[in-house]
Motif scaffolding. Sequence first.
Motif, PDB file in Angstrom:
ATOM      1  N   ASP A  28      31.811  48.142  39.476  1.00 54.90           N
ATOM      2  CA  ASP A  28      33.032  47.416  38.517  1.00 54.90           C
ATOM      3  C   ASP A  28      33.707  48.419  37.452  1.00 54.90           C
ATOM      4  O   ASP A  28      34.348  48.985  37.295  1.00 54.90           O
ATOM      5  CB  ASP A  28      33.058  46.185  37.953  1.00 54.90           C
ATOM      6  CG  ASP A  28      33.067  44.802  38.517  1.00 54.90           C
ATOM      7  OD1 ASP A  28      34.999  45.430  39.290  1.00 54.90           O
ATOM      8  OD2 ASP A  28      33.682  43.658  38.585  1.00 54.90           O
ATOM      9  N   LEU A  57      32.947  41.237  42.464  1.00 57.59           N
ATOM     10  CA  LEU A  57      33.844  41.994  41.887  1.00 57.59           C
ATOM     11  C   LEU A  57      34.797  42.358  40.848  1.00 57.59           C
ATOM     12  O   LEU A  57      35.439  40.681  41.496  1.00 57.59           O
ATOM     13  CB  LEU A  57      34.108  43.215  42.533  1.00 57.59           C
ATOM     14  CG  LEU A  57      33.071  44.177  43.707  1.00 57.59           C
ATOM     15  CD1 LEU A  57      33.390  45.549  44.360  1.00 57.59           C
ATOM     16  CD2 LEU A  57      32.254  44.769  42.263  1.00 57.59           C
ATOM     17  N   LYS A 105      36.947  44.207  39.041  1.00 55.65           N
ATOM     18  CA  LYS A 105      38.004  45.519  38.567  1.00 55.65           C
ATOM     19  C   LYS A 105      38.685  46.151  39.980  1.00 55.65           C
ATOM     20  O   LYS A 105      39.268  47.323  39.972  1.00 55.65           O
ATOM     21  CB  LYS A 105      36.745  46.224  37.960  1.00 55.65           C
ATOM     22  CG  LYS A 105      36.543  45.708  36.538  1.00 55.65           C
ATOM     23  CD  LYS A 105      37.495  45.585  35.696  1.00 55.65           C
ATOM     24  CE  LYS A 105      36.834  45.003  34.442  1.00 55.65           C
ATOM     25  NZ  LYS A 105      37.628  44.480  33.123  1.00 55.65           N
TER      26      LYS A 105
END
Length: 656
Positions: A507, A571, A573
């Motif tokens: 990220d 994750l 992002k």
Amino acid sequence: MVSTAKSSKQNGKRSIEAEKSDLQTSKKPRISIDSSDEEYDEPVKQSSDQESEDEDELDELDNLDEQEADGSDQDEGIENGEDIEKNDEKKQDDDTEGKHKEQRKLLKERKQSRKGGAQVQQIKNLWEKLRVKNVPIPKAEREKLSNQVWELSKDCISDLVLKHDASRVVQTLVKYSSKDRREQIVDALKGQFYLLATSAYGKYLLVKLLHYGSRKSRQTIIDELHGCLRKLMRHREGAYVVEDLYVLYASNEQKHQMIREFWGSEYAVFRDDHQGLTIEKACESSVEKRTIIAKNLFGTINASVEKGSTGFQILHAAMRELVHIANDKEINELIEVLHEPFAELVHTPEGSEVACTLIARANAKERKQIIRALRDHTEALIKNEYGAAVFTTLLFCVDDTVLVHKTFGPSIKEHMKEFLVHKYGRRPFLYLLVELDSKYFNPHVTREFNKYIELSKGTSKKPFLQRRHELLSKFAPEFLQTVLENSSDILAENLGCQFISELLVNDEVYELLKEKDQQLFQEVVDNIAITFKGDITEEDHPIHQPISVRLLKALIQGGKWNNKEKKFEPLEKVPCLGVHFAQRFYDEIIDSSNLLSWINNPDSSFTIVALFESLLNKKEGKQFFDDFKKIKGKIQTDNSNKGANLLLRLVKEKNI
């Protein structure tokens, strides 16, 4: 015509000078245990009378040239002039050859007139037979020759070892002798080891004794040199002997004994009273004692650096002792001495520790000097086990991240592909991606780095995380571009494939990228997927790399397993991984025509398990599950295919 004669006479002069040059000494810069097999010619000087005769002879020839150049007989025929020149040339050649013979005769007589000259010549004749390598000598004959050499040399061995030719005889004798005879040679040379260490020729014999000698012999040599090590470190020849003794032949206790001698004369004279003593304990008793020890260490280091011994491991060990007790002023003085040859520290464990400590405690100006000194050694620095630790320390200590990237960036970019698949070269960049993750940095290394981080808090102003993010934002696009251009080659290496996984399933990386670089990120992900396209039955297909399966699993699941917390971390992002990647990977790489092949292949079956888990109950997975239901009954159950067995268990649990 006249110029030809003059040129010939000048050539005669040059031949005499060349003969002088050939008699000069050639000297090796480093000590080698095979030095006995190299030639070392003894310098031979002409006597003053001989030189005077040569100069007078050459003066006469020059005068003759000048007379001929005046052209007094220019009206005579050309043929007569040519005959005169030929006669002069022949006469000059004869005179030169005669002088060379006279010189060789004089040299031989001079050697014979020396003390033990005839005996040395007899020994050398035997040695010439003993050292033959092209045709191996039978062991019995070699032993016989060794015995003969020993009988001739045992009573005068102390006179032989300092002569260039005779010393090589003794070296060969040491090499081919028995253990008992080597002990005899060591006993015969007692009291002369310091002299040997400082001799241009004797030092090679001393290293031979260390290499072939027993533990007892080495201890004898170390004991005799004890008290002289600081002096030897300042000697051009002796420094190499001390370095070889420390690095190659001394035990741990002997090494500590040698280093304690650098603390001062008290620890050299009363060595038995200080066995096992560390420098920290020695300095606890009083500030005055700490000051004296630091002064002695700095004096030895400074003198050795001036002599060109900065790269010696024993000197690095002495530096490490100093930085353990040094105050800020002494650190500044040490950096001033070392900032130019700083690159010579990073190839040893002791030197690396010194370099990291100096970087952590240096101010901004001093760090700039250190960075400048390391700039031209970027590739070697990062690929070295200990150099990589120094570069990593630079990354988390230096506030001026723009300077770091500007200085090292061009060379790193040029060799990035090599770094990403290199055992040590990738470590500084893994630090940027995952900090000091225990997967890549063992507890000992992590403790050392944390120590430098603590030391840097007094000299660095930026927060630790800010420095890492600034550097990551600069290097991440270069990582992505390198992977995009060399994805197949990097994926073929386990270390490279692992690096790609940490780069993409991250990220922080995606969040720090600019918009154009985020598009580059998507291109890399797509390119990675395309790499797995093709017939999986082919041996060179990347799916057969175990680490490739883990990479695909991480991309398909859109996260990674946290071994410390024992949980999966998705994750948040990165939008192009997880379900999105799973759908595209199935549509573009796997379809209904080869889905069964991927399941029945032990190397690829776990990839299908990851697809199953990621697309389960997702609208993006409709096509995958429709195709899966059609071939479900054809799946082969085999104990060797654990992925297929797991997949069938999941199907049963989910009632699919």
